[in-house]
Scaffold this active site. Structure first.
Site, PDB file in Angstrom:
ATOM      1  N   ARG A 132      54.013  75.355  -1.038  1.00 46.49           N
ATOM      2  CA  ARG A 132      54.694  76.569  -0.571  1.00 46.49           C
ATOM      3  C   ARG A 132      53.876  77.431   0.379  1.00 46.49           C
ATOM      4  O   ARG A 132      54.289  78.520   0.726  1.00 46.49           O
ATOM      5  CB  ARG A 132      55.191  77.371  -1.776  1.00 46.49           C
ATOM      6  CG  ARG A 132      56.230  76.612  -2.579  1.00 46.49           C
ATOM      7  CD  ARG A 132      56.937  77.460  -3.611  1.00 46.49           C
ATOM      8  NE  ARG A 132      58.112  76.793  -4.120  1.00 46.49           N
ATOM      9  CZ  ARG A 132      58.157  76.024  -5.218  1.00 46.49           C
ATOM     10  NH1 ARG A 132      57.070  75.831  -5.931  1.00 46.49           N
ATOM     11  NH2 ARG A 132      59.284  75.451  -5.591  1.00 46.49           N
ATOM     12  N   THR A 176      51.955  74.140  -6.782  1.00 44.24           N
ATOM     13  CA  THR A 176      52.715  74.114  -5.528  1.00 44.24           C
ATOM     14  C   THR A 176      52.736  75.481  -4.849  1.00 44.24           C
ATOM     15  O   THR A 176      53.063  75.587  -3.679  1.00 44.24           O
ATOM     16  CB  THR A 176      54.181  73.705  -5.787  1.00 44.24           C
ATOM     17  OG1 THR A 176      54.726  74.575  -6.788  1.00 44.24           O
ATOM     18  CG2 THR A 176      54.288  72.265  -6.246  1.00 44.24           C
ATOM     19  N   GLY A 192      54.714  73.014 -14.674  1.00 46.20           N
ATOM     20  CA  GLY A 192      54.684  72.067 -15.795  1.00 46.20           C
ATOM     21  C   GLY A 192      55.461  72.524 -17.008  1.00 46.20           C
ATOM     22  O   GLY A 192      55.277  71.987 -18.109  1.00 46.20           O
ATOM     23  N   GLU A 194      58.358  71.936 -17.929  1.00 41.95           N
ATOM     24  CA  GLU A 194      59.240  70.903 -18.491  1.00 41.95           C
ATOM     25  C   GLU A 194      58.456  69.808 -19.210  1.00 41.95           C
ATOM     26  O   GLU A 194      59.032  68.820 -19.662  1.00 41.95           O
ATOM     27  CB  GLU A 194      60.077  70.275 -17.369  1.00 41.95           C
ATOM     28  CG  GLU A 194      61.335  71.045 -17.023  1.00 41.95           C
ATOM     29  CD  GLU A 194      61.087  72.417 -16.434  1.00 41.95           C
ATOM     30  OE1 GLU A 194      60.281  72.525 -15.494  1.00 41.95           O
ATOM     31  OE2 GLU A 194      61.682  73.387 -16.934  1.00 41.95           O
ATOM     32  N   ASN A 260      60.328  79.112 -18.040  1.00 37.86           N
ATOM     33  CA  ASN A 260      61.049  78.745 -19.251  1.00 37.86           C
ATOM     34  C   ASN A 260      60.134  78.452 -20.431  1.00 37.86           C
ATOM     35  O   ASN A 260      58.960  78.125 -20.274  1.00 37.86           O
ATOM     36  CB  ASN A 260      61.904  77.499 -18.994  1.00 37.86           C
ATOM     37  CG  ASN A 260      61.065  76.276 -18.653  1.00 37.86           C
ATOM     38  OD1 ASN A 260      60.601  76.135 -17.539  1.00 37.86           O
ATOM     39  ND2 ASN A 260      60.846  75.394 -19.626  1.00 37.86           N
ATOM     40  N   ASP A 302      66.283  77.406 -19.653  1.00 35.88           N
ATOM     41  CA  ASP A 302      65.443  77.164 -18.475  1.00 35.88           C
ATOM     42  C   ASP A 302      65.606  78.274 -17.437  1.00 35.88           C
ATOM     43  O   ASP A 302      65.584  78.009 -16.235  1.00 35.88           O
ATOM     44  CB  ASP A 302      65.740  75.789 -17.854  1.00 35.88           C
ATOM     45  CG  ASP A 302      64.732  75.407 -16.757  1.00 35.88           C
ATOM     46  OD1 ASP A 302      63.566  75.832 -16.860  1.00 35.88           O
ATOM     47  OD2 ASP A 302      65.122  74.704 -15.807  1.00 35.88           O
ATOM     48  N   ASN A 391      68.087  80.381  -7.478  1.00 34.12           N
ATOM     49  CA  ASN A 391      66.960  79.575  -7.909  1.00 34.12           C
ATOM     50  C   ASN A 391      65.650  80.257  -7.501  1.00 34.12           C
ATOM     51  O   ASN A 391      65.576  81.479  -7.457  1.00 34.12           O
ATOM     52  CB  ASN A 391      67.103  78.143  -7.399  1.00 34.12           C
ATOM     53  CG  ASN A 391      66.307  77.168  -8.246  1.00 34.12           C
ATOM     54  OD1 ASN A 391      65.258  76.694  -7.842  1.00 34.12           O
ATOM     55  ND2 ASN A 391      66.767  76.908  -9.463  1.00 34.12           N
ATOM     56  N   TRP A 392      64.618  79.489  -7.186  1.00 33.57           N
ATOM     57  CA  TRP A 392      63.287  80.049  -6.935  1.00 33.57           C
ATOM     58  C   TRP A 392      63.201  80.824  -5.631  1.00 33.57           C
ATOM     59  O   TRP A 392      62.305  81.646  -5.457  1.00 33.57           O
ATOM     60  CB  TRP A 392      62.249  78.925  -6.887  1.00 33.57           C
ATOM     61  CG  TRP A 392      62.361  78.120  -5.632  1.00 33.57           C
ATOM     62  CD1 TRP A 392      63.213  77.077  -5.410  1.00 33.57           C
ATOM     63  CD2 TRP A 392      61.660  78.339  -4.407  1.00 33.57           C
ATOM     64  NE1 TRP A 392      63.071  76.644  -4.121  1.00 33.57           N
ATOM     65  CE2 TRP A 392      62.120  77.395  -3.490  1.00 33.57           C
ATOM     66  CE3 TRP A 392      60.676  79.253  -4.004  1.00 33.57           C
ATOM     67  CZ2 TRP A 392      61.653  77.326  -2.176  1.00 33.57           C
ATOM     68  CZ3 TRP A 392      60.208  79.185  -2.694  1.00 33.57           C
ATOM     69  CH2 TRP A 392      60.688  78.226  -1.802  1.00 33.57           C
ATOM     70  N   VAL A 533      64.707  70.881  -5.580  1.00 35.53           N
ATOM     71  CA  VAL A 533      65.321  70.619  -6.882  1.00 35.53           C
ATOM     72  C   VAL A 533      66.797  70.242  -6.731  1.00 35.53           C
ATOM     73  O   VAL A 533      67.321  69.414  -7.480  1.00 35.53           O
ATOM     74  CB  VAL A 533      65.118  71.830  -7.818  1.00 35.53           C
ATOM     75  CG1 VAL A 533      65.905  73.044  -7.367  1.00 35.53           C
ATOM     76  CG2 VAL A 533      65.453  71.472  -9.256  1.00 35.53           C
TER      77      VAL A 533
HETATM   78 CA    CA Z   1      61.739  75.442 -15.535  1.00 36.75          CA
END
Ligand code: CA
Ligand code: CA
Length: 557
Positions: A132, A176, A192, A194, A260, A302, A391-392, A533
């Site tokens: 990023r 990232t 990480g 997940e 999450n 999440d 999202n992000w 994603v």
């Molecule tokens: Ca997540």
């Protein structure tokens, strides 16, 4: 008197003359980044993360005349979410495998440096092979790598100066995000969530790469908040920190968002699970936690709160307030007093059914019948989806309109818990994951112009077909810049959502636009390249979008 005036003038001149030798990358320069239009020194276009530039040479009256100035191939077919940094006529961009310095006006490459990565690292990247962007300070640029390392390079040559390991990538950790540098401390998060990992934020010495401090973002047994986790579940409890924080120099507080809980199945970790899906406010020098606010206690969905939002000074009920404004993935738009974390507003900005409301007195969500069903082991369709209300991708702020501009999503997901099983380096979810549900007769996403206090949109521009996961940029010219998943980069009128200009960049856009000026000309740049994603979710409409990363720069000439 005359002599005194002369001495003052001489002192001012000396300061000006001294400016090129390092001033531009000093602490003061980073603090002033949002106001200085000749460069882009921070992720967020200012420590306040507003992604707003006062530049208005390009405006609603002439945006239709924008022309491409140059394009630079990143020679990389992965996902492209790098925000350019621009300093003294040089642009720095990243891919997962390289760092580049480019002449910002001609597009000519100055240097390119490879990132050494282990062969098996791609086994552990959850949500796209990408980076990023860099941070800049004191003649060095800083970046992160997929194998969870932090690297400093010489800004002039690209030569590596130090490299520090944050974590073991084979545990499912990855880096990232663009680092945040404050007063000589380089701060990085970790991915990480997940993979049954434990999140943290690190502070590194900008000169040497020595680790100065670490904040773990799940509270272990015995620590403050440790009683919000049963047994040793905090050790695999997630709360990743994979984006970049914001900073308020007056309060000397860094704000960093956490993601999450792990596993997604909440039954194995009953309790609030501090500090998942929260914002942490801490001192950059020591990592000392000053306050926190948890958006989604015990998060089953999440709903990463990693995109920390914007630091805005606004009038609320006649009072000047310093706030943190965040459009959370859980579908509520939050406004917090950033001096102390007190909740000032929380209203849905997309369709929400996991909670009925946020209780203003306690600051906690009032969970809905659907969430009660989920907790009882039944299935339900939950709004917003795993991708969130947005999202992000960061939003931007325009002080003239008082609106926040973001690409929002209009979709749900079917949810049912399942038995989680931990295996090192593998997904640790504990739900029966079936992707997302897209409504048949409504758009799947919008560019939304939102009032942070109400969550309501003044206008929305519907995306035809694929929703956009790109960031936005706001300008004093009354424009919002953003991009489409199908590759059109565009300028939109900030007042009414009317599209004023677009240009097909050749691949999908999931990156973050920036603007700056040089030699009297305003430039707008974007890194393009489909992926991320959304592409991983397997939307068949992506098949018609070519891959391949590049940087584009536009101006009116
Ligand atoms: Ca997540
Ligand atoms: Ca600047």
């Amino acid at each position: 008197m005359a002599k005194q005036r002369w001495m003052l003038a001489a002192a001012a001149l000396a300061a000006l003359v001294a400016a090129p030798a390092g001033f531009a990358q000093s602490n003061d320069a980073l603090k002033n980044d949002a106001a200085t239009t000749g460069d882009v020194l921070t992720y967020g276009m200012g420590y306040n993360n507003q992604r707003y530039s006062p530049l208005k040479q390009i405006n609603a009256g002439n945006a239709a005349k924008l022309q491409p100035v140059w394009s630079y191939s990143l020679n990389n077919s992965q996902s492209h979410e790098s925000q350019p940094i621009v300093h003294e006529g040089v642009m720095y961009v990243t891919t997962h495998s390289q760092t580049m310095a480019i002449n910002a006006v001609s597009g000519k490459q100055i240097w390119k440096q490879d990132v050494e990565l282990p062969q098996d690292v791609f086994k552990y990247t959850c949500c796209g092979i990408l980076n990023r962007g860099v941070a800049i300070f004191d003649g060095k640029i800083y970046r992160t790598t997929l194998d969870a390392q932090v690297v400093a390079l010489d800004a002039k040559t690209g030569k590596q100066l130090w490299k520090s390991k944050a974590a073991n990538y084979q545990d499912g950790h990855a880096l990232t995000g663009a680092p945040l540098v404050v007063n000589g401390v380089v701060m990085t998060g970790i991915g990480g969530g997940e993979y049954g990992t434990r999140g943290f934020i690190d502070g590194w010495d900008a000169n040497t790469g020595k680790q100065l401090w670490r904040i773990y973002t799940t509270a272990a047994p015995g620590e403050k908040g440790g009683n919000t986790w049963p047994g040793d579940t905090a050790s695999k409890g997630g709360a990743p920190t994979w984006l970049t924080g914001a900073y308020d120099p007056d309060l000397d507080l860094v704000y960093w968002g956490t993601g999450n809980a792990g596993p997604w199945n909440p039954q194995v970790r009953m309790g609030d699970n501090l500090y998942v899906c929260s914002v942490l406010a801490f001192k950059p020098k020591t990592g000392e936690l000053v306050w926190h606010y948890q958006f989604s206690p015990n998060d089953p969905y999440d709903y990463d709160a990693t995109e920390v939002g914007m630091l805005v000074d606004m009038k609320i009920a006649g009072q000047d307030r310093k706030v943190l404004a965040q459009a959370n993935r859980n579908g509520f738009f939050y406004v917090l007093d950033r001096t102390n974390g007190k909740l000032l507003a929380a209203n849905p900005y997309v369709k929400v059914n996991w909670a009925d409301k946020i209780d203003m007195a306690s600051g906690r969500p009032v969970e809905s019948e659907q969430t009660k069903k989920i907790r009882a082991g039944q299935s339900a369709e939950i709004w917003p989806s795993v991708l969130g209300g947005k999202n992000w991708t960061p939003m931007s702020w325009n002080p003239a309109t008082g609106l926040a501009y973001a690409n929002t999503l209009n979709m749900s997901w079917p949810y049912q818990i399942a038995k989680p099983e931990y295996k090192r380096g593998e997904w640790y979810l504990g739900i029966d994951f079936k992707g997302v549900t897209m409504p048949k007769s409504e758009p799947h996403g919008y560019l939304s112009a939102m009032d942070p206090m109400t969550g309501k949109s003044k206008w929305q521009m519907a995306w035809p077909g694929l929703p956009s996961m790109a960031g936005t940029l706001s300008t004093g010219g009354g424009l919002v810049f953003t991009g489409a998943a199908t590759g059109e980069f565009m300028a939109v009128d900030a007042d009414n959502g009317k599209k004023l200009w677009e240009f097909q960049t050749g691949s999908g856009i999931i990156g973050l636009p920036v603007t700056w000026e040089q030699g009297g000309t305003q430039y707008v740049s974007i890194v393009v390249g489909a992926g991320g994603v959304w592409a991983l979710l397997g939307d068949e409409r992506m098949a018609n979008v070519p891959g391949g990363g590049s940087v584009w720069t536009f101006a009116i000439r």
